[in-house]
Design an enzyme around this catalytic site. Structure first.
Site, short mmCIF file in Angstrom:
data_model
loop_
_atom_site.label_atom_id
_atom_site.label_comp_id
_atom_site.label_asym_id
_atom_site.label_seq_id
_atom_site.Cartn_x
_atom_site.Cartn_y
_atom_site.Cartn_z
N GLU A 197 45.10 37.59 26.50
CA GLU A 197 44.15 38.22 25.59
C GLU A 197 44.69 39.57 25.10
O GLU A 197 44.04 40.59 25.25
CB GLU A 197 42.79 38.39 26.27
CG GLU A 197 42.23 37.05 26.67
CD GLU A 197 40.79 37.12 27.13
OE1 GLU A 197 40.40 38.16 27.66
OE2 GLU A 197 40.06 36.14 26.95
N GLU A 287 41.10 29.03 27.66
CA GLU A 287 40.10 29.27 28.71
C GLU A 287 38.77 28.86 28.12
O GLU A 287 38.21 29.59 27.30
CB GLU A 287 40.04 30.76 29.09
CG GLU A 287 41.19 31.25 29.93
CD GLU A 287 41.07 32.75 30.24
OE1 GLU A 287 39.96 33.30 30.19
OE2 GLU A 287 42.12 33.36 30.51
C1 IPT Z 1 38.73 36.26 30.16
C2 IPT Z 1 40.07 36.56 30.83
O1 IPT Z 1 41.16 36.07 30.12
C3 IPT Z 1 40.12 35.98 32.22
O2 IPT Z 1 41.24 36.51 32.88
C4 IPT Z 1 38.87 36.29 32.96
O3 IPT Z 1 38.80 37.66 33.12
C5 IPT Z 1 37.68 35.79 32.17
O4 IPT Z 1 37.64 36.43 30.95
C6 IPT Z 1 36.35 36.13 32.79
O5 IPT Z 1 36.24 35.58 34.03
S1 IPT Z 1 38.32 37.45 28.94
C7 IPT Z 1 36.93 36.85 28.02
C8 IPT Z 1 35.68 36.85 28.75
C9 IPT Z 1 36.71 37.76 26.90
#
Ligand code: IPT
Length: 959
Positions: A197, A287
């Site tokens: 990100e 994700e």
């Molecule tokens: C996303 C991150 O890439 C991941 O590492 C983790 O932190 C996750 O969020 C939350 O558990 S960031 C996204 C919510 C904007």
């Protein structure tokens, strides 16, 4: 208000709402200059999908953090459970901090043996998306940056020299391991993810450097990155130039992290349709939300509801059809534990259960069933790997609408049915005017509440032709010369399946109520989804078909696995880990939570009516977990038998507790001669003390006019500090929280004003102020602004009103960055006296019997317990603190020396702490040590052992 990540996540909601919840489509994004692979890869891609050796593949991944499960033997358990749910890929962050306690020092042994992790994935036939950062976020302390990086000059997450040299050290270690495990070298690593990100910074050179480094280190598979939330920033800036990756992925968290509001949140962060950033690459949900961090201390069951089955059905299916993504990675499949000081302090507590499909205690949930239903479908329906968007059939009822994708070569249609108003909870019916590849049909459908369905038309189902169905497909397998297919729908609703034959086939309803009619080549089956109906269809110019028509619940009872002699279907067990066949014997590894029937379809263990059912039917031997199971053939071509359940688990009562108070550092006469003099400023980072408690002792010559001691400490959220003057406890204050992202250091994070009691200090006398600072971990660097992550820990300011100069000494975890205990590693211990003295470790102590009183300060409790858990059984244990977490106490629990949790009202709502087998000796003696830091005198409630689940079977049994 400091702009914390928590605040940013809230702001994000507003931004997404303001932008119409969507990701703006970017017209005309030009194909980018690719980071060229050093050598041709077996992994390639086009706009539709990845290919491996030229074969299209659909990537179904779930995220797993090996560093959150300090038990390599259990990695296999989780990965087997992923595989059994139909995932074919595991997405893995690799944490720099976890492997590097000190600059130049790296450890890849024991719980850090990632080579073993990758071998395990390989053994199980899972692909890997490797995500080595260097920055990973993931609610880990420092976002995965080692604490020593805080003192390295050069902006983190940039191409500045100091940082570059530091991260190259990490990549020089991790990249060669990943490179040798690539698909290109016969291993499992399919994709390589740079950064995480990286939307807030604009250093394209950094993104390019990461890729060039990977290529130079032998990474040949395609490179990806995960882009946050609003893809615009990354894509519009670098989508076609320096730093661009081959296959950008997008992170989507449509349900937010507001677990407490699970009853009302429904896509508050958007529709969750994965945007395609590059037109020449397949859509990749890097994700996709599959749980949540518990930002508002609602407990993880609330997070599991927030992201429960209705969410999965609506959002995941919607995304599949609307985006056409063929790489789907769910965050998380299993969350695990922020053991020791692994967790980032501001957003999480010890448990990282995440409300995931598999609980922290490794138990399967209803979400797991839904993953299985969706994954099995995606696995079976290979036309999904190459589709284009197409108009869906028109609906007669405006409340229900469709969307569709069509396979580019075969014409197979995948039709999504959902409520037009995504928030609708009504029960609606419609007739679809459906132009299928095999003719036009008026098809009745129904949808109840928050749900969505994926229907197929024009689909070659093994040797059959499926014209269409209003049941969803679980799977179909060629077994023993027949097709065995499972379809399902909402219990109590009508379903219709039409199959094409050259002549009227013979239809035998083996179980349940199914009506059939034949006309114009169409065999129409009509039924109500209920239990599990079974229909055998023979003749009609095709090989036999055993069609099973079930509900969500009965579909979830099926498991599939592959053997040398073809696939097997199994139902009745609570998990099927693997199946293998040799000659006429079939052996299964399966878990059962209760005794009950097992039913098996396999080419080796066939039923007894070969004339009716096909070519198989030889009497066979079935073993489950190495034990022979007597079976009988059924009319369905399966065999049935019975499996035993688990033995009763008897847990010892924890008794024989011993207790001891400490905090000698608070006493004026304590010998701190060997402590470091804090002559380079107060923060603990500069002295290599990065985890947990840090002690400060300040000596001064009293003036007698001192009125107060004014301190300021930064601990991260949930931290605290305690103050003594000449052995007298003055009280405590909350440690400061997170850095303001705009200011280098929040100027006033954790002030504490401690009045000097009259008469304690006399002019000319030596005096000592002792401060115990409970640091909770480092901030992340999510915004890539450097300052948050570099925010110091420990005391940042100290002054004595009316007093003179103070000389400070400091002591944190023993050895600092030079670990006395590399096995448990850099994040296990802090600097309490008992931690430094080894009171956490196994062995006997001769302490007084525990009185369970905890005066202000530090008290320890220890006991030993012996276990002999049932063999050939997987039992998950937890330590439970009865009642509600006390406000004035913070307990660390050490099992056999491993720091498995932080308990207390100021830390989080957690009362049950998972004790993973491996750390826990299931057949032997265990030592439990509790340290209690109390800010006010109180009573400690002793914890008890509880069973979080037990199944016969388990990962340990290899046939
Ligand atoms: C996303 C991150 O890439 C991941 O590492 C983790 O932190 C996750 O969020 C939350 O558990 S960031 C996204 C919510 C904007």
């Amino acid at each position: 208000m400091p702009v914390t990540r928590r605040v940013l996540l809230t702001l994000l909601t507003a931004v997404l709402v303001a932008s119409g919840l969507g990701h703006p489509a970017r017209a005309g994004a030009a194909p980018a200059a690719e980071a060229k692979a050093a050598a041709p890869s077996r992994v390639s891609y086009d706009a539709h999908s990845l290919t491996v050796d030229g074969e299209r593949v659909f990537v179904r991944a779930a995220e797993f953090h090996y560093f959150r499960l300090p038990s390599p033997a259990l990695w296999r358990d989780i990965l087997e459970k992923y595989k059994a749910a139909g995932f074919n890929t595991v997405s893995l962050y690799f944490s720099w901090a976890y492997h590097s306690p000190k600059r130049g020092v790296y450890d890849f042994t024991g719980v850090r043996d990632v080579d073993k992790l990758l071998r395990t994935a390989e053994d199980l036939g899972l692909w890997v998306v490797a995500r080595p950062g260097p920055y990973i976020n993931a609610e880990t302390s420092g976002g995965g940056f080692p604490a020593w990086l805080k003192r390295v000059p050069g902006r983190a997450r940039s191409s500045e020299a100091g940082y570059t040299a530091a991260y190259r050290e990490w990549l020089a270690h991790i990249n060669p391991i990943l490179a040798r495990h690539q698909v290109d070298r016969g291993g499992s690593v399919l994709l390589y993810n740079v950064e995480n990100e990286y939307q807030a910074n604009t250093d394209a050179q950094y993104m390019q450097d990461l890729q060039d480094t990977a290529r130079a280190d032998g990474i040949t598979v395609p490179i990806t990155t995960n882009v946050c939330c609003d893809a615009a920033s990354w894509a519009s800036t670098w989508g076609s130039g320096l730093g661009a990756v081959q296959i950008p992925g997008v992170d989507d968290y449509p349900q937010t992290f507001d677990c407490a509001s699970y009853e009302t949140v429904w896509g508050d962060w958007g529709e969750g349709v994965t945007e395609r950033i590059r037109p020449d690459a397949p859509g990749y949900a890097a994700e996709y939300q599959a749980g949540a961090i518990d930002l508002d201390n609602a407990g993880y069951e609330a997070c599991r509801k927030l992201t429960g089955v209705p969410y999965m059905k609506y959002f995941q299916k919607n995304n599949l059809v609307q985006s056409g993504s063929t790489l789907l990675s769910y965050y998380m499949g299993f969350g695990g534990t922020n053991w020791g000081w692994l967790g980032q302090p501001n957003d999480v507590y010890t448990s990282y259960d995440y409300g995931a499909a598999i609980t922290e205690a490794r138990q399967l949930t209803a979400k797991y069933d839904e993953f299985k239903r969706q994954n099995y479908f995606q696995r079976a329906v290979t036309p999904l790997t190459s589709t284009d968007a197409a108009p869906g059939p028109a609906s007669s009822n405006a409340a229900l609408s469709t969307a569709a994708r069509v396979n580019t070569a075969e014409g197979t249609q995948i039709v999504l049915l959902r409520h037009t108003d995504r928030a609708a909870v009504s029960d609606d019916r419609a007739t679809l005017d459906w132009a299928t590849p095999d003719g036009r049909y008026q098809v009745p459908v129904r949808l109840i509440g928050r749900d969505a369905k994926l229907f197929l038309a024009g689909y070659d189902l093994g040797g059959q032709r499926l014209v269409y169905s209003t049941s969803e497909l679980l799977t179909h397998e060629p077994i023993g010369g027949r097709d065995v297919a499972v379809l399902y729908g909402t219990g109590g609703t009508a379903g219709e399946t039409v199959l094409r034959y050259s002549s009227r086939p013979k239809v035998t309803v083996l179980d349940g109520k199914v009506a059939s009619s034949f006309s114009g080549g169409d065999l129409r089956l009509s039924y109500t989804h209920q239990g599990l109906a079974r229909v055998l269809i023979t003749g009609g110019g095709r090989r036999p078909l055993l069609l099973m028509l079930g509900t969500d619940a009965s579909a979830a009872t099926f498991w599939r696995a592959d053997t040398a002699s073809g696939p097997v279907l199994v139902r009745g067990t609570d998990l099927l880990r693997s199946a293998s066949s040799r000659g006429s014997s079939l052996s299964l590894r399966a878990d059962t939570a209760t005794a009950g029937p097992i039913e098996i379809w396999s080419g080796t263990a066939g039923g007894a009516q070969p004339s009716l059912l096909g070519s198989q039917g030889r009497a066979t031997t079935v073993t489950v977990n190495g034990l022979r199971v007597n079976t009988n053939a059924t009319a369905s071509g399966s065999v049935v038998g019975r499996l035993p359940g688990p033995a009763k688990v008897r847990l010892p009562q924890l008794s024989g507790w011993q207790g001891k108070a400490e905090a000698p550092e608070a006493k004026p006469g304590f010998d701190d001669a060997r402590w470091r003099v804090a002559d380079a400023g107060l923060p603990s980072d500069d002295y290599g003390f990065h985890s947990g408690a840090v002690w400060y002792r300040g000596r001064f010559t009293a003036t007698g006019a001192e009125t107060s001691i004014d301190l300021n400490a930064i601990t991260g959220r949930r931290g605290v500090y305690l103050v003594w003057l000449d052995g007298r406890y003055l009280g405590s204050a909350a440690g400061g929280t997170q850095a303001d992202s705009d200011a280098p250091i929040n100027p006033d994070p954790g002030p504490g004003h401690f009045a000097v009691p009259p008469g304690v200090l006399k002019g000319g006398q030596q005096a000592v102020v002792s401060v115990l600072v409970q640091n909770m971990g480092n901030n992340d660097d999510w915004t890539a602004d450097d300052n948050r992550f570099r925010q110091p820990r420990g005391l940042v300011r100290a002054s004595i009103a009316g007093g003179g100069d103070v000389t400070w000494r400091i002591q944190g975890a023993r050895g600092g960055e030079d670990l006395p205990d590399p096995v448990r590693g850099p994040l296990n211990l802090g600097g309490l006296y008992g931690e430094r003295a080894g009171w956490t470790l196994p062995g006997h102590v001769a302490w007084p019997r525990a009185q369970w009183a905890a005066p202000a300060g530090v008290t320890w409790f220890r006991t030993e317990f012996a276990l002999d858990l049932p063999r050939a059984q997987d039992t998950s244990l937890a330590l439970r603190f009865p009642g509600t977490p006390p406000a004035g106490q913070r307990v660390q629990l050490f099992l056999n020396g491993w720091n498995l949790g932080h308990y207390g009202g100021q830390i989080g709502p957690q009362t049950d702490f998972v004790l993973p087998a491996g750390v826990l000796k299931e057949h032997g003696s265990n030592t439990l040590a509790l340290s209690v830091v109390a800010t006010a005198p109180g009573t400690v409630t002793p914890p008890v052992l509880v069973t979080a689940g037990t199944q016969r079977g388990g990962p340990g049994l290899v046939p």
